[in-house]
Scaffold this motif. Structure first.
Motif, PDB file in Angstrom:
ATOM      1  N   ARG A  13      25.739  39.193  22.360  1.00 54.75           N
ATOM      2  CA  ARG A  13      27.094  38.666  22.534  1.00 54.75           C
ATOM      3  C   ARG A  13      27.355  38.318  24.001  1.00 54.75           C
ATOM      4  NH1 ARG A  13      30.680  39.212  18.385  1.00 54.75           N
ATOM      5  NH2 ARG A  13      30.045  40.516  16.627  1.00 54.75           N
ATOM      6  N   ASN A  16      24.441  33.563  26.211  1.00 61.99           N
ATOM      7  CA  ASN A  16      24.979  32.261  25.909  1.00 61.99           C
ATOM      8  C   ASN A  16      23.979  31.511  25.038  1.00 61.99           C
ATOM      9  OD1 ASN A  16      24.374  29.532  26.875  1.00 61.99           O
ATOM     10  ND2 ASN A  16      25.933  29.846  28.380  1.00 61.99           N
ATOM     11  N   ASN A 265      30.452  31.962  18.961  1.00 60.09           N
ATOM     12  CA  ASN A 265      31.081  31.609  20.230  1.00 60.09           C
ATOM     13  C   ASN A 265      30.940  30.122  20.543  1.00 60.09           C
ATOM     14  OD1 ASN A 265      31.766  34.288  20.600  1.00 60.09           O
ATOM     15  ND2 ASN A 265      29.879  34.745  21.741  1.00 60.09           N
TER      16      ASN A 265
END
Length: 690
Positions: A13, A16, A265
């Motif tokens: 997490r 990237n 994300n």
């Protein structure tokens, strides 16, 4: 184990998605460069005939000659597989395991797929992949979805249907294309042996800047500023050419598993499931990165079968490896030896053909330039014959021709290629039919291995992926059903000619009226590459079928044969019954004669007793003896007479039986002659009536 997975998820997490993919790309690129890059570049140069400084076999080598033996082997093998795949026009089919109701859908799907494949040049792309596999050992292609505007001529009523307007109708469609990928542009998990079992695959390549802008306008990519890519010669199709990256964008496409948290994300278009059980640690996704910095696309795999849009196959399988073994790798050592032999000969020719001169340096004038050319004047101090002397290094040995020929044959032996010089002289050195058959059999088996590998690993997976994408994104144009596909590839040109030769030899051993003769003729025509092969096969099939007149005549002959057979059966039954009655009569007569013969001794005894009684009454011994002898003679004559009568009766019975048999045979002959006459007269009557 659960705690370890949760810790890994928490760790990812903080990372990237772009960095995670680029890290894998760098690791996989390093593995490829260390193990395969130099070999693939050299294979490419040998196939193209491009000389490089690093391809020298010795430091003093001056010649740049490259033998075309390996080029011929690559093109011959690739052409054989391509001809075996596309030689008959139809190169795939749908298994007919459905009912009559679904067969129309099968025919429609097959023709529709074939039409779209032909329109968007799928055959050309597959041919390029076959050639790439022959050179590098592995072929890779991307199954691409593209939105196109198809234009077709259409009519439209105007003026309330009073007139028709002719024009062009534009239809938006989603089509499937096949795009070949070069090995230097493809990265895969080093421990994977196929695209399906890898964690993911990456395609790195340069594209035009305008193609990225058009995709952004269509909503395929995010609307982000991209810029221009940095120069990277490793990704160019030809590393020997000058690379200018003006107006180019480096795209990195990732197909495979990515951490679910990183995808959540980065994904702005689709929300993933909120429940932890549905998400999992990894998610099958598609990610596109521009210039190693900008994410243009990040989403879950949108295809309904959750398959990766990549197909690949190996020319020859290397166990435990994704990268295969191609024609260039097979013939590499023989090609290098052949090039060294040719270059050594050419370098030796430079020393033996071109004139050289040995000079005494003390006899040359100061500042003289010792050159040799027509019309050149060489100045010497003193007599020229004392200071000048022609010089050479001898002659080139003729054995080099034989050595070069043997090395060229080694290239063909290693690659399984047959050149235009002839099969017999280049494969086994003998022109016998047995030798040619043995050599061709070995070569065809090698081609068959590659053909089967190509069909199962590349061709059929591509057709299935294309059909599923058409069903998903163009449901109105394609029937949706779980169809199974099969390849219709058969034999290449060489294998086909070999089979035709074998069938022709077998055909010479069969008479034309044999049922197998027509079957062999159809097999020979079916293997020929004729434009009107279907018409010829239909004509052969039609010629093998009887005409209506022949069918009518055959029906008449069949009925007549059945009638004759029934008549024969009736005659044989009557003969059997007659013989049975005759047998009963004969048995009764024989039993009667046997009874009479059995009774004869008893009658004889009674007669003897009667004679004895009469003689006893007479009282004279002589008279008694005379009377006894007289009676014995009478009884003997009577016994012989009865025996003669039995023999005469037996002969009469045999003669009567023979006479009846002759009459029966004569009656059958008369009946057969009558039937033959009737059969000859009946067709004439039918002809007159017609």
């Amino acid at each position: 184990m659960v705690d370890k997975i949760e810790d890994q998820e928490e760790f990812t997490r903080e990372d990237n998605l772009c960095g995670w993919i680029l890290d894998h790309a760098n690791e996989w690129r390093e593995f490829y460069d260390s193990n395969y890059k130099d070999s693939h570049e050299e294979y490419y140069r040998l196939w193209r005939g491009i000389w490089s400084e690093q391809d020298k076999t010795r430091d003093s080598e001056r010649s740049r000659m490259i033998s075309p033996a390996l080029q011929q082997a690559v093109e011959s093998n690739a052409a054989e597989i391509e001809e075996a795949t596309f030689g008959r026009g139809k190169w795939f089919d749908v298994t007919d395991d459905f009912g009559d109701k679904e067969r129309q859908d099968i025919m429609f799907l097959r023709s529709k797929l074939q039409e779209d494949f032909d329109k968007y040049k799928v055959r050309k792309a597959i041919g390029e992949c076959i050639l790439t596999s022959a050179v590098y050992g592995t072929a890779i292609a991307e199954v691409v979805l593209d939105e196109v505007k198809e234009q077709k001529v259409a009519t439209q009523p105007i003026m309330d249907g009073a007139a028709m307007a002719y024009g062009v109708e534009t239809v938006d469609r989603t089509v499937v294309k096949l795009r070949p990928i070069l090995p230097q542009n493809f990265l895969i998990d080093p421990v994977a042996t196929s695209v399906e079992d890898a964690q993911g695959v990456i395609i790195e390549e340069f594209v035009s800047e305008h193609s990225v802008i058009l995709a952004q306008e269509a909503g395929i990519y995010r609307n982000e500023y991209v810029g221009t890519a940095a120069t990277d010669t490793d990704l160019e199709p030809d590393q020997g050419m000058y690379a200018d990256n003006t107006g180019k964008v480096k795209l990195t496409k990732y197909y495979g598993l990515v951490p679910t948290s990183l995808l959540e994300n980065a994904d702005e278009f689709e929300e993933l499931s909120d429940t932890k059980e549905d998400k999992g640690v990894y998610t099958e996704a598609i990610v596109v990165i521009a210039n190693d910095s900008v994410i243009l696309k990040a989403e879950r795999n949108p295809y309904m079968m959750q398959d990766r849009p990549i197909v690949s196959f190996q020319w020859d399988i290397v166990p435990g490896r994704f990268w295969g073994r191609g024609v260039c790798e097979k013939g590499y050592n023989s090609q290098k030896a052949l090039d060294a032999e040719l270059r050594a000969r050419i370098d030796a020719l430079a020393l033996t053909v071109h004139p050289m001169m040995a000079m005494d340096a003390t006899r040359l004038p100061r500042g003289a330039k010792p050159e040799i050319r027509p019309g050149k004047i060489i100045l010497t101090n003193g007599a020229p014959n004392e200071s000048l002397m022609p010089f050479n290094f001898g002659q080139v040995q003729q054995i080099q021709f034989t050595q070069a020929q043997a090395l060229q044959q080694m290239v063909q032996q290693a690659t399984g290629a047959v050149d235009s010089a002839g099969i017999a002289g280049q494969i086994n050195g003998e022109a016998t039919a047995a030798g040619i058959s043995m050599s061709l059999g070995a070569i065809i088996k090698r081609h068959k291995r590659t053909l089967v590998n190509f069909q199962e690993s590349f061709l059929l997976p591509f057709v299935e992926k294309a059909a599923h994408r058409y069903m998903q994104f163009d449901p109105d144009g394609y029937p949706i059903k779980d169809y199974k596909f099969k390849a219709t590839s058969t034999l290449g040109i060489m294998a086909r000619e070999y089979e035709i030769t074998q069938l022709t030899q077998l055909l010479q051993t069969l008479p034309p009226e044999s049922p197998a003769h027509a079957i062999l003729v159809k097999s020979i025509v079916d293997n020929m590459n004729l434009n009107n092969r279907e018409e010829v096969l239909a004509a052969i099939e039609k010629a093998s079928q009887p005409t209506p007149e022949q069918q009518q005549e055959m029906q008449k002959q069949k009925q007549l044969a059945e009638a004759n057979a029934m008549a024969d059966i009736e005659i044989k039954k009557a003969q059997a019954q007659a013989m049975l009655h005759q047998g009963h009569d004969f048995m009764a007569s024989a039993q009667k004669k046997q009874t009479e013969a059995d009774l004869m001794p008893k009658e004889f005894q009674l007669e003897m007793q009667k004679v004895a009684a009469e003689t006893a009454q007479a009282g004279s011994q002589d008279d008694i003896e005379f009377q006894r002898r007289l009676k014995v003679m009478e009884l003997s004559l009577k016994e012989k007479e009865m025996a003669n009568q039995m023999e005469i009766a037996k002969q009469k019975f045999i003669a009567e039986k023979q006479r009846k048999d002759q009459e029966s045979q004569f009656g059958m002959q008369l009946k057969q002659r009558a039937q033959q006459a009737q059969a000859q007269v009946q067709p004439q009557g039918d002809t007159q009536n017609g």
